[in-house]
Scaffold this motif. Sequence first.
Motif, PDB file in Angstrom:
ATOM      1  N   GLY A   1       0.805  -1.217   0.000  1.00 19.01           N
ATOM      2  CA  GLY A   1       0.000   0.000   0.000  1.00 19.01           C
ATOM      3  C   GLY A   1       0.836   1.264   0.000  1.00 19.01           C
ATOM      4  O   GLY A   1       2.008   1.263  -0.368  1.00 19.01           O
ATOM      5  N   ARG A   2       0.223   2.341   0.431  1.00 18.56           N
ATOM      6  CA  ARG A   2       0.842   3.667   0.409  1.00 18.56           C
ATOM      7  C   ARG A   2       1.669   3.903   1.677  1.00 18.56           C
ATOM      8  O   ARG A   2       1.357   3.387   2.744  1.00 18.56           O
ATOM      9  N   LYS A   3       2.716   4.749   1.522  1.00 19.84           N
ATOM     10  CA  LYS A   3       3.529   5.141   2.668  1.00 19.84           C
ATOM     11  C   LYS A   3       3.692   6.661   2.648  1.00 19.84           C
ATOM     12  O   LYS A   3       4.031   7.243   1.606  1.00 19.84           O
ATOM     13  N   LEU A   4       3.455   7.292   3.807  1.00 21.08           N
ATOM     14  CA  LEU A   4       3.492   8.745   3.918  1.00 21.08           C
ATOM     15  C   LEU A   4       4.245   9.140   5.185  1.00 21.08           C
ATOM     16  O   LEU A   4       4.258   8.400   6.168  1.00 21.08           O
ATOM     17  N   ILE A   5       4.856  10.320   5.148  1.00 16.56           N
ATOM     18  CA  ILE A   5       5.498  10.895   6.329  1.00 16.56           C
ATOM     19  C   ILE A   5       4.640  12.042   6.832  1.00 16.56           C
ATOM     20  O   ILE A   5       4.208  12.896   6.053  1.00 16.56           O
ATOM     21  N   LEU A   6       4.376  12.051   8.135  1.00 14.72           N
ATOM     22  CA  LEU A   6       3.602  13.099   8.796  1.00 14.72           C
ATOM     23  C   LEU A   6       4.474  13.692   9.893  1.00 14.72           C
ATOM     24  O   LEU A   6       4.748  13.036  10.899  1.00 14.72           O
ATOM     25  N   THR A   7       4.939  14.933   9.715  1.00 12.73           N
ATOM     26  CA  THR A   7       5.932  15.500  10.616  1.00 12.73           C
ATOM     27  C   THR A   7       5.608  16.930  11.026  1.00 12.73           C
ATOM     28  O   THR A   7       4.995  17.677  10.253  1.00 12.73           O
ATOM     29  N   ASN A   8       6.035  17.294  12.229  1.00 13.48           N
ATOM     30  CA  ASN A   8       5.955  18.685  12.679  1.00 13.48           C
ATOM     31  C   ASN A   8       7.119  19.507  12.159  1.00 13.48           C
ATOM     32  O   ASN A   8       7.207  20.708  12.421  1.00 13.48           O
ATOM     33  N   GLY A   9       8.034  18.872  11.444  1.00 14.24           N
ATOM     34  CA  GLY A   9       9.152  19.572  10.831  1.00 14.24           C
ATOM     35  C   GLY A   9       8.810  20.015   9.420  1.00 14.24           C
ATOM     36  O   GLY A   9       7.650  19.991   8.994  1.00 14.24           O
ATOM     37  N   SER A  10       9.828  20.386   8.686  1.00 14.45           N
ATOM     38  CA  SER A  10       9.629  20.869   7.318  1.00 14.45           C
ATOM     39  C   SER A  10       9.792  19.748   6.308  1.00 14.45           C
ATOM     40  O   SER A  10      10.416  18.716   6.588  1.00 14.45           O
ATOM     41  N   ARG A  11       9.217  19.938   5.123  1.00 13.84           N
ATOM     42  CA  ARG A  11       9.373  18.968   4.039  1.00 13.84           C
ATOM     43  C   ARG A  11      10.854  18.778   3.693  1.00 13.84           C
ATOM     44  O   ARG A  11      11.324  17.642   3.522  1.00 13.84           O
ATOM     45  N   ARG A  12      11.575  19.878   3.606  1.00 17.48           N
ATOM     46  CA  ARG A  12      12.992  19.797   3.244  1.00 17.48           C
ATOM     47  C   ARG A  12      13.761  18.951   4.256  1.00 17.48           C
ATOM     48  O   ARG A  12      14.591  18.120   3.883  1.00 17.48           O
ATOM     49  N   HIS A  13      13.495  19.170   5.534  1.00 19.45           N
ATOM     50  CA  HIS A  13      14.162  18.392   6.588  1.00 19.45           C
ATOM     51  C   HIS A  13      13.818  16.912   6.449  1.00 19.45           C
ATOM     52  O   HIS A  13      14.716  16.055   6.505  1.00 19.45           O
ATOM     53  N   ALA A  14      12.553  16.607   6.257  1.00 18.48           N
ATOM     54  CA  ALA A  14      12.130  15.213   6.128  1.00 18.48           C
ATOM     55  C   ALA A  14      12.785  14.544   4.921  1.00 18.48           C
ATOM     56  O   ALA A  14      13.261  13.400   5.014  1.00 18.48           O
ATOM     57  N   GLU A  15      12.815  15.237   3.812  1.00 15.66           N
ATOM     58  CA  GLU A  15      13.393  14.658   2.607  1.00 15.66           C
ATOM     59  C   GLU A  15      14.898  14.461   2.753  1.00 15.66           C
ATOM     60  O   GLU A  15      15.446  13.443   2.303  1.00 15.66           O
ATOM     61  N   ASN A  16      15.583  15.425   3.380  1.00 13.74           N
ATOM     62  CA  ASN A  16      17.025  15.296   3.582  1.00 13.74           C
ATOM     63  C   ASN A  16      17.363  14.093   4.460  1.00 13.74           C
ATOM     64  O   ASN A  16      18.271  13.316   4.163  1.00 13.74           O
ATOM     65  N   VAL A  17      16.638  13.948   5.550  1.00  9.30           N
ATOM     66  CA  VAL A  17      16.912  12.862   6.484  1.00  9.30           C
ATOM     67  C   VAL A  17      16.542  11.512   5.867  1.00  9.30           C
ATOM     68  O   VAL A  17      17.314  10.555   5.937  1.00  9.30           O
ATOM     69  N   ALA A  18      15.375  11.440   5.250  1.00 15.44           N
ATOM     70  CA  ALA A  18      14.942  10.175   4.641  1.00 15.44           C
ATOM     71  C   ALA A  18      15.882   9.749   3.518  1.00 15.44           C
ATOM     72  O   ALA A  18      16.132   8.551   3.327  1.00 15.44           O
TER      73      ALA A  18
END
Length: 245
Positions: free
Chosen positions: A117-134
Amino acid sequence: MYSPAPSHFTTGDARRFDRVDTWVFDLDNTLYPSDARVWPQVDERITLYVMRLYGLDGLSARALQKHFYHRYGTTLKALMIEDGVEPHDFLDFAHDIDHSTIKLDPALGEAIERLPGRKLILTNGSRRHAENVAAKLGILDHFEDVFDIAAADFVPKPERTTYERFLARHGVDPDRSALFEDIARNLVVPHDLGMATVLVVPPVLDPFRERFEQEAVKEPHIDYITNDLAGFLSQQVLPEAGRAA
């Protein structure tokens, strides 16, 4: 404080994974281990921002930052309300960190990739931060999208409106979704909405975080507890989810 032994805990009436078709993950302190040293850097950057904004010494800025956190849920929300701080400037500053401490996590990547199925990230941080870390973890390509604090109109978890906005934007049926999160209070609303809930705690106490944020609490809104996310996905989630495929 309850510690899962050895790595995972399941409540007697836990919601099952065989109906789940959408897998939602928090980012910070959930998708990476404490030894990645990501959050301590962000936390220090937030303290520095408060120091510069108010002209405070380090100890005073730290105390004010924690006061803001406990009163408003996030320092950003406090600064926006109290001083009209521009949120994007704050987020860019707070997330300007060294990513070299983050290691690839092949086991986690394989487990997430195999989730049906689908996978999503839900964060109180920023998109840029999430993408960099992931990206550094080697798991970014497994996710369909990131729902960040800007998408939430800068209203942080655990506010109910944030989860409702997330579900609506991505067309997620809460009764067919699961949320993985490192702070127990952030799972209250998702469980109430119908999501299966998994609390991810560190295997040992992280000195850079407050104790209450790491508690493996046994509460009605928590279906599962784990201190090994990759192991939990491969040993418990995938066999059950696979039976529904």
